[in-house]
Scaffold this active site. Structure first.
Site, PDB file in Angstrom:
ATOM      1  N   LYS A 154       3.352  -8.487   7.843  1.00 34.49           N
ATOM      2  CA  LYS A 154       2.474  -9.279   7.053  1.00 34.49           C
ATOM      3  C   LYS A 154       2.460 -10.655   7.236  1.00 34.49           C
ATOM      4  CE  LYS A 154       1.373  -6.184   3.777  1.00 34.49           C
ATOM      5  NZ  LYS A 154      -0.138  -5.688   3.318  1.00 34.49           N
ATOM      6  N   TYR A 176       8.525  -4.980   6.857  1.00 37.59           N
ATOM      7  CA  TYR A 176       7.483  -4.958   6.368  1.00 37.59           C
ATOM      8  C   TYR A 176       6.923  -6.570   6.336  1.00 37.59           C
ATOM      9  CZ  TYR A 176       4.235  -4.938   2.126  1.00 37.59           C
ATOM     10  OH  TYR A 176       3.340  -4.920   1.181  1.00 37.59           O
ATOM     11  N   ASP A 187      -8.311   6.831   8.212  1.00 37.73           N
ATOM     12  CA  ASP A 187      -6.740   6.448   8.654  1.00 37.73           C
ATOM     13  C   ASP A 187      -7.271   5.077   9.185  1.00 37.73           C
ATOM     14  OD1 ASP A 187      -4.510   5.777   9.838  1.00 37.73           O
ATOM     15  OD2 ASP A 187      -4.489   7.607  10.965  1.00 37.73           O
ATOM     16  N   SER A 211       1.504 -10.305   1.282  1.00 35.37           N
ATOM     17  CA  SER A 211       2.535  -9.956   0.526  1.00 35.37           C
ATOM     18  C   SER A 211       3.447 -11.196   0.439  1.00 35.37           C
ATOM     19  CB  SER A 211       3.215  -9.015   0.974  1.00 35.37           C
ATOM     20  OG  SER A 211       4.629  -8.693   0.509  1.00 35.37           O
TER      21      SER A 211
END
Ligand code: ZN
Length: 675
Positions: free
Chosen positions: A577, A573, A480, A560
């Site tokens: 990023k 998100y 993890d 991204s």
């Protein structure tokens, strides 16, 4: 075996030969990694259809433990036997004659010990490098010890390098007493022979058992009196990168480029007993237990001091000095023996293939994980053989000149430069999220470019399955990445497995959505944990190891499109990023002086964990277009795949002088283009 192979048109002689070869090959105290060989004399039909008497003998490149009939190429026996009348025969001529007499012209090269098998009259001939026999034969009085033990049951052949002269000498020793059941090749190994496969095999086992029983008698109670060692020893994961960095060879043509080795760590009570011995420098530096080991281990292992815990800077200095003197001694050894050659040899790289670390254990080194594993296996076997030899006497193998002749054997020299080296050979790569679509495609692409792979994934079973798909040397670990302690532990495992880390693809990620003014705080924080802090944790561990190696490195981040061009409700998100894109540049800035490069890939529209089938379906419906049309909404009008992203990562891994940069893989989207 006989009935199984009968259905494939293989006769009973060869089937039985395969059977007992595997029995011998499966016992690591007899045969290791392509060592040893076996043969059977039988009759086959040649390609014309004529019956011909042949020798089926182990082919080079085959391992006895898993040999098949194809691994025992058939050679016409009569021409091989006629060679015995000659006074001399070069190794090159020997190989040509053997190849010219193969029944199948496409078969592998017959063993270099083929003529020895051919000159003996017996139907079945077995040859191993038995550890127990070597413990007796690798002694100053090895000949007398073997003569006493075998009392005429086995003939004794003085050491001669494998090839024509050894074959002639072995046949002479046999003919002087045709009643013998086999031959001890002093400082090399043992042959047994008989008319049946069973009897030849049983003679081998009997002879080896006698040697083992002899070694059990009259042993010194303490074989290796221990040296004084530091009270606390550093962890192998701290030691390995230092050793690996010290043995990397800087490219003379390309600054910051290295030929690297993969390491394979071994330890157990017997290894520790050996490496902790006060006289390690004596008994470990005498040479190889049987000649062909030096092609894999070199003649001598590198010795380094015991690494005291918390004193790694001192250890690093000592390792640097030890490697420098190892290299200097190797050059001197080469010069010394090259001077007596009629045809000058090409010097091999001077780096060790085995490192002995008091207090810790041993490391095998090789250009690939497989080579490192073989070097480590041979080192472990050497320790067993030398320990037994020292328990009853003094280990004394062949001399340095004999070892040079094998290491610089003309047939091995001819192979140099023939293998095409892959661009990432010797590099160790870690991919997080490695069981997902992009992660796995990237791991596979890096492996195809020559790298050794560790796949980290939150699902341990999927990580292991992905590693298994890549092959036996790949490592799969559950991790993890939002748990900093778990990340550190995973990197330690990787370093214990391969010796270090050179390329890290920090890829694990997941998308959270929500309108930014209304989204729950916990959603944003969860996203930051995985999409920012995990990248930082992975990069920190990578940089620590890369700096210990001192040979640069390559950080790669999966960022991204969202980091450049916001999408509606994609804030949770995109925000972390964007921070990760900045993180990439921060690493580029602060670690360029260590030769560590840092780059990213901005991908968009890939079928992956983030873009689930349901998500794609719902978006396509929302736009009122087909899924295919939805997936190719970009300038090129083509769907972008995980393999496209993987290629971008490999490209950045190879871009030797690029850092602080990112590559966009989205089929074309000017809103997300860098400006
Ligand atoms: Zn041999």
């Amino acid at each position: 075996m006989v009935s199984h192979y009968a259905s494939q048109g293989v006769g009973p002689d060869l089937a039985l030969r395969v059977y007992t070869s595997r029995l011998l090959g499966g016992d690591r105290k007899l045969v290791l990694h392509g060592g040893g060989n076996t043969s059977v004399k039988t009759v086959v039909r040649d390609l014309i259809g004529d019956e011909v008497e042949v020798l089926c003998v182990k082919g080079s490149g085959w391992d006895m433990a898993a040999i098949e009939p194809a691994g025992l190429p058939a050679v016409r026996l009569a021409p091989l036997r006629r060679l015995r009348a000659r006074a001399s025969l070069s190794d090159e001529e020997m190989v040509r004659v053997q190849r010219a007499n193969l029944i199948d012209p496409g078969a592998p090269n017959p063993s270099v010990e083929t003529l020895l098998h051919a000159f003996l009259p017996h139907k079945f001939v077995d040859h191993t490098h038995s550890s127990a026999v070597l413990s007796l034969a690798d002694q100053p009085d090895g000949e007398a010890r073997c003569a006493e033990l075998y009392g005429g049951r086995l003939g004794l052949v003085p050491y001669i390098m494998p090839g024509f002269q050894l074959a002639k000498k072995a046949a002479e020793v046999f003919e002087a007493d045709p009643e013998v059941e086999g031959l001890v090749l002093l400082k090399h190994g043992i042959f047994t022979f008989a008319e049946t496969s069973r009897e030849a095999y049983e003679r081998m086992i009997t002879a080896v058992t006698l040697a083992e029983e002899q070694l059990a008698r009259g042993r010194n109670t303490v074989v290796f009196p221990a040296a004084r060692l530091p009270g606390a020893i550093a962890h192998p994961a701290e030691v390995a990168p230092i050793l690996r960095g010290a043995c990397a060879i800087a490219s003379p043509e390309r600054a910051g480029s290295y030929k690297r080795f993969v390491l394979d760590f071994r330890t157990d009570p017997a290894i520790l007993d050996y490496v902790n011995g006060a006289e390690l420098a004596r008994y470990s530096q005498r040479g190889v237990v049987t000649p062909d080991h030096n092609l894999r281990t070199k003649n001598y292992p590198l010795l380094v001091p015991a690494p005291a815990a918390g004193r790694l800077d001192d250890f690093k200095l000592a390792v640097g000095a030890a490697v420098d003197s190892f290299v200097a001694e190797y050059h001197a050894y080469f010069a010394r023996h090259n001077a007596r050659q009629t045809v000058p040899k090409r010097e091999l790289d001077p780096m060790p293939r085995v490192i002995l670390v008091p207090g810790l254990g041993l490391f095998g080194l090789g250009p690939t994980a497989r080579d490192a594993m073989i070097a480590a296996d041979l080192a472990v076997s050497t320790i067993e053989t030398v320990s037994d030899a020292e328990a009853i006497g003094r280990f004394e193998p062949i001399g340095e000149a004999e070892m040079f002749d094998v290491e610089y054997w003309s047939l091995e020299q001819a192979k140099l430069g023939q293998a095409v080296e892959k661009p990432l050979a010797g590099e160790v790569a870690v991919v997080t999220g490695g069981a997902g679509a992009i992660g796995f495609a990237t791991a596979r692409a890096l492996q195809r470019a020559g790298a050794e792979l560790a796949i980290l994934d939150i699902a341990a079973d999927r990580a292991c399955a992905a590693a298994e798909t890549l092959g036996s040397s790949a490592l799969g670990l559950g991790c993890d990445v939002t748990d900093a302690a778990a990340v550190r532990a995973a990197f330690e495992r990787v370093v214990e497995r391969f010796g270090g880390v050179d390329i890290v693809v920090s890829n694990a990620g997941a998308a959270w959505q929500g309108r930014i003014g209304e989204v729950e705080d916990t959603v944003l924080r969860h996203s930051f944990e995985l999409n920012f802090f995990a990248h930082q944790s992975v990069a920190q561990n990578a940089v620590r190891i890369m700096r210990a190696q001192g040979t640069g490195g390559c950080l790669l981040f999966n960022v991204s499109r969202q980091a450049i061009s916001q999408g509606p409700e994609a804030g949770p998100y995109g925000l972390p990023k964007a921070a990760t894109l900045f993180l990439m540049k921060q690493y580029a800035l602060e670690y360029a002086s260590d030769g560590i490069r840092s780059n990213a890939v901005n991908a968009d529209g890939i079928r992956s964990g983030i873009m689930t089938p349901d998500y794609i379906k719902s978006r396509a419906q929302a736009y009122g277009i087909s899924e295919a049309a939805y997936m190719s909404r970009n300038l090129l009008g083509r769907e972008v795949t995980a393999d496209d992203v993987a290629q971008a990562f490999v490209h950045l891994a190879l871009e030797h002088n690029t850092t602080g940069s990112f590559v966009t893989v989205d089929g074309g989207n000017l809103a997300a283009a860098p400006r």
